[in-house]
Scaffold this motif. Structure first.
Motif, mmCIF file in Angstrom:
data_model
loop_
_atom_site.group_PDB
_atom_site.id
_atom_site.type_symbol
_atom_site.label_atom_id
_atom_site.label_comp_id
_atom_site.label_asym_id
_atom_site.label_seq_id
_atom_site.Cartn_x
_atom_site.Cartn_y
_atom_site.Cartn_z
ATOM 1 N N GLY A 1 -1.096 11.158 -15.411
ATOM 2 C CA GLY A 1 -1.455 12.347 -16.173
ATOM 3 C C GLY A 1 -2.393 13.285 -15.432
ATOM 4 N N VAL A 2 -2.665 12.996 -14.161
ATOM 5 C CA VAL A 2 -3.560 13.823 -13.347
ATOM 6 C C VAL A 2 -2.808 14.232 -12.076
ATOM 7 C CG1 VAL A 2 -5.742 13.881 -12.078
ATOM 8 C CG2 VAL A 2 -5.569 12.565 -14.203
ATOM 9 N N TRP A 3 -2.715 15.556 -11.853
ATOM 10 C CA TRP A 3 -2.049 16.025 -10.633
ATOM 11 C C TRP A 3 -3.002 15.913 -9.444
ATOM 12 C CZ3 TRP A 3 2.676 16.785 -9.021
ATOM 13 C CH2 TRP A 3 2.859 17.387 -7.789
ATOM 14 N N GLN A 4 -2.516 15.294 -8.389
ATOM 15 C CA GLN A 4 -3.277 15.180 -7.139
ATOM 16 C C GLN A 4 -2.332 15.482 -5.983
ATOM 17 O OE1 GLN A 4 -5.937 11.520 -7.100
ATOM 18 N NE2 GLN A 4 -4.248 10.879 -8.415
ATOM 19 N N TRP A 5 -2.827 16.195 -4.980
ATOM 20 C CA TRP A 5 -2.033 16.459 -3.789
ATOM 21 C C TRP A 5 -2.081 15.286 -2.824
ATOM 22 C CZ3 TRP A 5 1.600 19.877 -3.658
ATOM 23 C CH2 TRP A 5 1.512 20.997 -4.474
ATOM 24 N N SER A 6 -2.922 14.314 -3.120
ATOM 25 C CA SER A 6 -3.062 13.150 -2.250
ATOM 26 C C SER A 6 -3.482 11.947 -3.079
ATOM 27 C CB SER A 6 -4.117 13.451 -1.177
ATOM 28 O OG SER A 6 -4.336 12.343 -0.368
ATOM 29 N N PHE A 7 -2.877 10.804 -2.789
ATOM 30 C CA PHE A 7 -3.329 9.569 -3.431
ATOM 31 C C PHE A 7 -3.025 8.399 -2.506
ATOM 32 C CE2 PHE A 7 1.048 9.766 -4.868
ATOM 33 C CZ PHE A 7 1.471 8.452 -4.776
ATOM 34 N N GLU A 8 -3.780 7.332 -2.725
ATOM 35 C CA GLU A 8 -3.601 6.105 -1.952
ATOM 36 C C GLU A 8 -3.897 4.938 -2.870
ATOM 37 O OE1 GLU A 8 -5.684 3.993 1.887
ATOM 38 O OE2 GLU A 8 -5.484 6.173 1.866
ATOM 39 N N ARG A 9 -3.008 3.950 -2.845
ATOM 40 C CA ARG A 9 -3.189 2.747 -3.643
ATOM 41 C C ARG A 9 -2.974 1.526 -2.776
ATOM 42 N NH1 ARG A 9 0.973 2.539 -6.601
ATOM 43 N NH2 ARG A 9 1.673 4.645 -6.802
ATOM 44 N N GLU A 10 -3.685 0.469 -3.084
ATOM 45 C CA GLU A 10 -3.559 -0.784 -2.341
ATOM 46 C C GLU A 10 -2.401 -1.636 -2.832
ATOM 47 O OE1 GLU A 10 -5.312 -1.882 0.331
ATOM 48 O OE2 GLU A 10 -6.318 0.046 0.375
ATOM 49 N N MET B 1 0.846 -1.179 0.000
ATOM 50 C CA MET B 1 0.000 0.000 0.000
ATOM 51 C C MET B 1 0.890 1.240 0.000
ATOM 52 S SD MET B 1 -2.781 1.052 2.815
ATOM 53 C CE MET B 1 -3.910 2.319 2.465
ATOM 54 N N LEU B 2 0.558 2.197 -0.813
ATOM 55 C CA LEU B 2 1.289 3.446 -0.884
ATOM 56 C C LEU B 2 0.301 4.579 -0.700
ATOM 57 C CD1 LEU B 2 4.008 4.830 -1.422
ATOM 58 C CD2 LEU B 2 3.335 4.965 -3.812
ATOM 59 N N SER B 3 0.637 5.476 0.196
ATOM 60 C CA SER B 3 -0.212 6.617 0.476
ATOM 61 C C SER B 3 0.657 7.852 0.617
ATOM 62 C CB SER B 3 -0.997 6.374 1.770
ATOM 63 O OG SER B 3 -1.751 7.515 2.105
ATOM 64 N N VAL B 4 0.334 8.878 -0.144
ATOM 65 C CA VAL B 4 1.064 10.143 -0.082
ATOM 66 C C VAL B 4 0.035 11.257 -0.035
ATOM 67 C CG1 VAL B 4 2.684 11.681 -1.244
ATOM 68 C CG2 VAL B 4 3.000 9.220 -1.381
ATOM 69 N N SER B 5 0.239 12.177 0.871
ATOM 70 C CA SER B 5 -0.673 13.309 0.988
ATOM 71 C C SER B 5 0.139 14.530 1.386
ATOM 72 C CB SER B 5 -1.744 13.018 2.043
ATOM 73 O OG SER B 5 -2.630 14.102 2.128
ATOM 74 N N SER B 6 -0.133 15.643 0.729
ATOM 75 C CA SER B 6 0.595 16.863 1.034
ATOM 76 C C SER B 6 -0.250 18.066 0.642
ATOM 77 C CB SER B 6 1.929 16.874 0.288
ATOM 78 O OG SER B 6 2.752 17.873 0.801
ATOM 79 N N GLU B 7 0.254 19.213 0.979
ATOM 80 C CA GLU B 7 -0.386 20.486 0.641
ATOM 81 C C GLU B 7 0.663 21.397 0.022
ATOM 82 O OE1 GLU B 7 -3.584 21.399 1.021
ATOM 83 O OE2 GLU B 7 -4.153 19.490 1.891
ATOM 84 N N PRO B 8 0.265 22.345 -0.827
ATOM 85 C CA PRO B 8 1.255 23.222 -1.466
ATOM 86 C C PRO B 8 2.097 24.027 -0.474
ATOM 87 C CG PRO B 8 -0.906 23.503 -2.492
ATOM 88 C CD PRO B 8 -1.088 22.590 -1.323
ATOM 89 N N TRP B 9 1.509 24.486 0.604
ATOM 90 C CA TRP B 9 2.242 25.312 1.567
ATOM 91 C C TRP B 9 3.363 24.542 2.257
ATOM 92 C CZ3 TRP B 9 2.141 23.590 6.526
ATOM 93 C CH2 TRP B 9 1.095 22.732 6.884
ATOM 94 N N VAL B 10 3.256 23.210 2.304
ATOM 95 C CA VAL B 10 4.291 22.384 2.944
ATOM 96 C C VAL B 10 5.625 22.557 2.236
ATOM 97 C CG1 VAL B 10 5.010 19.969 3.269
ATOM 98 C CG2 VAL B 10 2.712 20.687 3.916
ATOM 99 N N PHE B 11 5.603 22.701 0.904
ATOM 100 C CA PHE B 11 6.828 22.791 0.122
ATOM 101 C C PHE B 11 7.504 24.152 0.243
ATOM 102 C CE2 PHE B 11 4.197 19.527 -1.804
ATOM 103 C CZ PHE B 11 5.049 18.447 -1.637
ATOM 104 N N ILE C 1 5.960 11.490 -9.588
ATOM 105 C CA ILE C 1 5.967 10.174 -10.242
ATOM 106 C C ILE C 1 4.536 9.711 -10.520
ATOM 107 C CG2 ILE C 1 6.502 7.727 -9.872
ATOM 108 C CD1 ILE C 1 9.051 8.709 -8.377
ATOM 109 N N GLU C 2 3.655 9.922 -9.574
ATOM 110 C CA GLU C 2 2.245 9.545 -9.779
ATOM 111 C C GLU C 2 1.623 10.385 -10.901
ATOM 112 O OE1 GLU C 2 -1.055 7.083 -8.770
ATOM 113 O OE2 GLU C 2 1.083 6.955 -8.347
ATOM 114 N N TYR C 3 1.968 11.671 -10.955
ATOM 115 C CA TYR C 3 1.455 12.543 -12.018
ATOM 116 C C TYR C 3 1.942 12.060 -13.395
ATOM 117 C CZ TYR C 3 1.176 16.507 -15.164
ATOM 118 O OH TYR C 3 0.925 17.305 -16.252
ATOM 119 N N ILE C 4 3.205 11.712 -13.503
ATOM 120 C CA ILE C 4 3.759 11.239 -14.770
ATOM 121 C C ILE C 4 3.048 9.954 -15.208
ATOM 122 C CG2 ILE C 4 5.839 10.266 -15.849
ATOM 123 C CD1 ILE C 4 7.439 12.304 -14.125
#
Length: 180
Positions: free
Chosen positions: A74-83, A1-11, A68-71
């Motif tokens: 093709g869809v930019w997301q600030w958060s994603f989760e996969r099983e 399982m991979l889960s990444v979540s962030s916000e623009p202000w974090v960077f 990497i997920e965007y590449i």
């Protein structure tokens, strides 16, 4: 399982906060040689420093995963989760392992310069060498072994003495410093 979540202000704010914490002037007084730095003081300092480390490495770990997920999608997301893990996820896992080395290097960088980490500064102690070539890698490994192996750590940690086993095996010592 991979889960990444962030916000623009974090960077923006996290690297800035890390830089401030890293280069904040940490002036200390005289080292008190006969002092003892107990476990509570060391643990609080470690947690404060670990917070600084997370603030420093979180953008460096999450941004590549998001890119990497965007590449791939093709869809930019600030958060994603996969099983399921995909072959491209190995890059993110590698970056995470490099971040673990970065955490080690944070402590080593301060020690090599004779400086206190932010946690050590706030808890008023400093780690010092006791011999010509101290080994910070040995110190880290012995602390990990002692704290990971439950039959070993009570015997090691709760003995009344000046330095713990990771201090003596690595050629380091922790001493309190007087307020400046």
């Amino acid at each position: 399982m991979l889960s990444v979540s962030s916000e623009p202000w974090v960077f923006i704010l996290f690297p800035l906060g890390f830089a401030i914490a890293l280069w904040w002037p940490k002036r200390h007084g005289t080292v008190i040689e006969e002092s003892r730095v107990g476990l509570t003081r060391r643990l609080v300092a470690f947690y404060l420093d670990f917070f600084v480390i997370v603030v420093g490495v979180l953008p460096a770990v999450s941004l590549p995963a998001l890119v990497i997920e965007y590449i791939a999608t093709g869809v930019w997301q600030w958060s994603f989760e996969r099983e399921v893990l995909r072959p491209r996820d190995w890059a993110s896992l590698f970056i995470g392992l490099v971040a673990c080395f970065g955490a080690f290097y944070y402590f080593k960088w301060h020690f090599d310069r004779g400086a206190q980490t932010l946690g050590q500064h706030l808890m008023k102690f400093k780690v010092l060498p006791t011999r010509e070539r101290p080994s910070f890698g040995t110190r880290t490994f012995v602390v990990w072994v002692v704290c990971s192996w439950w039959p070993f750590w009570p015997w090691t940690l709760f003995r009344k003495r000046q330095d713990y086993i990771w201090d003596t095996t690595s050629g380091t010592k922790a001493r309190r410093v007087a307020s400046s």
